[in-house]
Design a protein around this motif. Structure first.
Motif, mmCIF file in Angstrom:
data_model
loop_
_atom_site.group_PDB
_atom_site.id
_atom_site.type_symbol
_atom_site.label_atom_id
_atom_site.label_comp_id
_atom_site.label_asym_id
_atom_site.label_seq_id
_atom_site.Cartn_x
_atom_site.Cartn_y
_atom_site.Cartn_z
ATOM 1 N N ALA A 87 43.454 -1.626 20.946
ATOM 2 C CA ALA A 87 44.053 -1.516 19.618
ATOM 3 C C ALA A 87 43.288 -0.471 18.821
ATOM 4 O O ALA A 87 42.042 -0.437 18.856
ATOM 5 N N SER A 118 42.943 0.874 14.966
ATOM 6 C CA SER A 118 43.264 0.642 13.555
ATOM 7 C C SER A 118 42.591 1.717 12.717
ATOM 8 O O SER A 118 41.379 1.952 12.848
ATOM 9 N N SER A 168 39.648 -9.585 10.657
ATOM 10 C CA SER A 168 40.324 -8.940 9.532
ATOM 11 C C SER A 168 40.259 -9.790 8.274
ATOM 12 O O SER A 168 40.040 -11.002 8.318
ATOM 13 N N GLY A 208 53.455 -7.282 14.344
ATOM 14 C CA GLY A 208 52.160 -7.288 13.666
ATOM 15 C C GLY A 208 52.283 -7.807 12.251
ATOM 16 O O GLY A 208 53.298 -8.397 11.867
ATOM 17 N N CYS A 220 43.472 -1.017 6.006
ATOM 18 C CA CYS A 220 44.086 -0.476 7.216
ATOM 19 C C CYS A 220 45.389 0.233 6.855
ATOM 20 O O CYS A 220 46.282 -0.366 6.252
ATOM 21 N N GLN A 225 48.202 1.239 12.554
ATOM 22 C CA GLN A 225 47.800 0.489 13.745
ATOM 23 C C GLN A 225 48.534 1.025 14.963
ATOM 24 O O GLN A 225 49.743 1.246 14.908
ATOM 25 N N TYR A 236 53.786 -2.926 11.702
ATOM 26 C CA TYR A 236 52.689 -3.137 10.754
ATOM 27 C C TYR A 236 53.117 -2.656 9.368
ATOM 28 O O TYR A 236 53.517 -1.498 9.203
#
Length: 481
Positions: free
Chosen positions: A31, A33, A168, A407, A419, A422, A441
């Motif tokens: 992943a 970010s 997160s 997401g 963020c 993503q 996202y």
């Protein structure tokens, strides 16, 4: 503490990701970010802040502090055991993208990091903090990326999302996104004695035929019903689809390739509304089918039979279960209409195909295969996994993988930073050299393209094909409204 509690063994699917790993056939997920640092905090140090955040939350998941213990000659599936020499600094690294930092340079750095094998002798995760990406188009000043890798034996796509969620926050003040409940100590696992391994291996070897027989007997009524339906003309299972040979079905190399495209999620809701019963996932497959049609036509490689995508499906009864292994996957094969010119006709064909595939995925054949793999002795499973991952024997059961993992619909934070983007990467394998990993996202839908440098040398052109296919479908849907 009981023997069952102390010894955390991998399930059959989790173990397959260990057995099948080779220098070219990597089996981790990743992943990426992108974060914008808080404006109010001067001299913000991303590496120090992210390291502190991870250290403060190591207690929430056993994944952080446990590693694999493999039995001699794989006579038993591996076990999760506590890493008594765990060192956080060995799992978090840091670098800076050289200037000028373009999207192409950023994607290349992601590709290189994804192509590096993970150390299977340590806990199967790592984090890389990449600074210097604020010159990339669309990135805020001071932006940095947090690149998280986790081996697929430790988690699936949804598990990866939950693991990220534990690190997160829901706001810049540091409010945890999920409750930070400490994982049970026994979830880390203890190393079984050699005599225990031998005893279990012998017991499983002797009982495997009996357990497989019982499973087959359990499916007998459904076999009878299936035969009756077949004789009466009632469809029960999805007919086997012809898989055309394409460039995506060759052997993969160690050099993986990444690119990503971001679209408004609302566009795909508009597209799906043009065909009754269609879903966002159907719209994703239609855009992918249109892009592959254009790409292969350009190279004079478009086969007569439609390309077939394999879409992973998590079949866990409890989506929150994560220990000792997170993978409980099945999947459905879908023809993605690469032979259909009209975009809405392609979407309609895919809607029908996914409806049929979902029924077949829950049918006796798919469930029986998943059930029987649980009873294959570990040594046999290890040998079979290695054979199937070999480029000379890898089966062609699809042309590409397409996954869709939802997401967060709202912005996330980490260590005070917000963020903004993503991205996600999933493994390739011999015979399957293209993976379209789609994620959402904060109102955006992201197409993550994972391939191989030899298989897809003109990634920029394929990206253009995806953009054109998306626009074509969106315009057709708006005209049909």
């Amino acid at each position: 503490m009981s023997d069952k509690t102390k010894h955390r063994q991998l399930g059959a699917q989790d173990a397959q990701f260990v057995y099948s790993q080779t220098p070219s056939n990597l089996t981790h997920v990743m992943a990426v970010s992108v974060f914008a640092p808080p404006k109010a905090r001067k001299n913000y140090d991303p590496y120090a802040q992210i390291t502190r955040q991870v250290r403060d939350r190591l207690h929430v998941s056993p994944v952080f502090r446990r590693k694999l213990h493999r039995a001699p000659m794989d006579i038993e599936h591996p076990y999760w055991v506590e890493d008594l020499h765990f060192d956080l600094e060995a799992h978090i690294t840091h670098s800076k993208l050289p200037r000028p930092s373009t999207w192409e340079a950023f994607a290349t750095e992601i590709s290189r990091h994804f192509s590096r094998p993970m150390d299977l002798h340590r806990p199967l995760w790592d984090i890389h903090v990449l600074e210097g990406i604020d010159e990339v188009e669309g990135m805020a000043p001071g932006s940095f990326a947090v690149i998280q890798r986790v081996h697929h034996s430790a988690t699936d796509g949804m598990g990866m999302a939950r693991l990220m969620g534990s690190l997160s926050d829901s706001d810049a003040r540091g409010t945890p996104l999920v409750p930070l409940e400490a994982a049970e100590e026994d979830e880390l696992g203890q190393r079984p004695a050699t005599v225990t391994l031998l005893r279990r291996s012998l017991r499983n070897l002797v009982s495997a035929p009996v357990r497989m027989g019982r499973s087959l007997a359990g499916f007998a009524p459904e076999f009878i019903a299936s035969a009756r339906n077949s004789r009466s003309g009632v469809p029960h299972e999805q007919p086997r689809q012809k898989i055309p040979e394409t460039r995506f079905n060759g052997a993969v190399s160690p050099h993986k390739l990444f690119d990503g495209l971001v679209f408004p999620l609302e566009d795909f809701k508009t597209i799906k509304s043009a065909v009754e019963g269609a879903t966002v996932n159907d719209a994703v497959l239609a855009v992918t089918g249109g892009a592959l049609r254009a790409y292969l036509q350009k190279h004079d490689e478009l086969p007569e039979a439609p390309l077939v995508a394999w879409c992973p499906v998590n079949v866990s009864k409890d989506p929150q279960q994560g220990t000792p292994g997170a993978n409980n996957l099945s999947g459905m094969s879908v023809a993605i209409g690469t032979g259909i010119v009209d975009p809405l006709a392609r979407l309609s064909s895919i809607r029908k195909a996914t409806a049929s595939a979902k029924a077949a995925e829950s049918g006796v054949g798919a469930r029986m295969l998943t059930e029987l793999t649980q009873h294959i002795p570990s040594a046999g499973m290890a040998g079979l996994a290695r054979l199937m991952s070999n480029e000379s024997f890898a089966p062609t059961f699809c042309n590409l993988f397409v996954s869709n993992v939802p997401g967060s619909p709202v912005p996330l934070y980490m260590a005070g930073a917000k963020c903004s983007h993503q991205f996600g990467l999933a493994p390739l394998g011999n015979g399957m050299g293209l993976f379209i990993a789609v994620g959402s996202y904060n109102g955006k839908l992201v197409f993550n393209i994972i391939s191989d440098r030899k298989i897809l040398p003109d990634m920029a052109f394929f990206r253009e094909c995806l953009e054109a296919s998306h626009l074509e479908l969106l315009e057709a849907a708006l005209q049909a409204a």
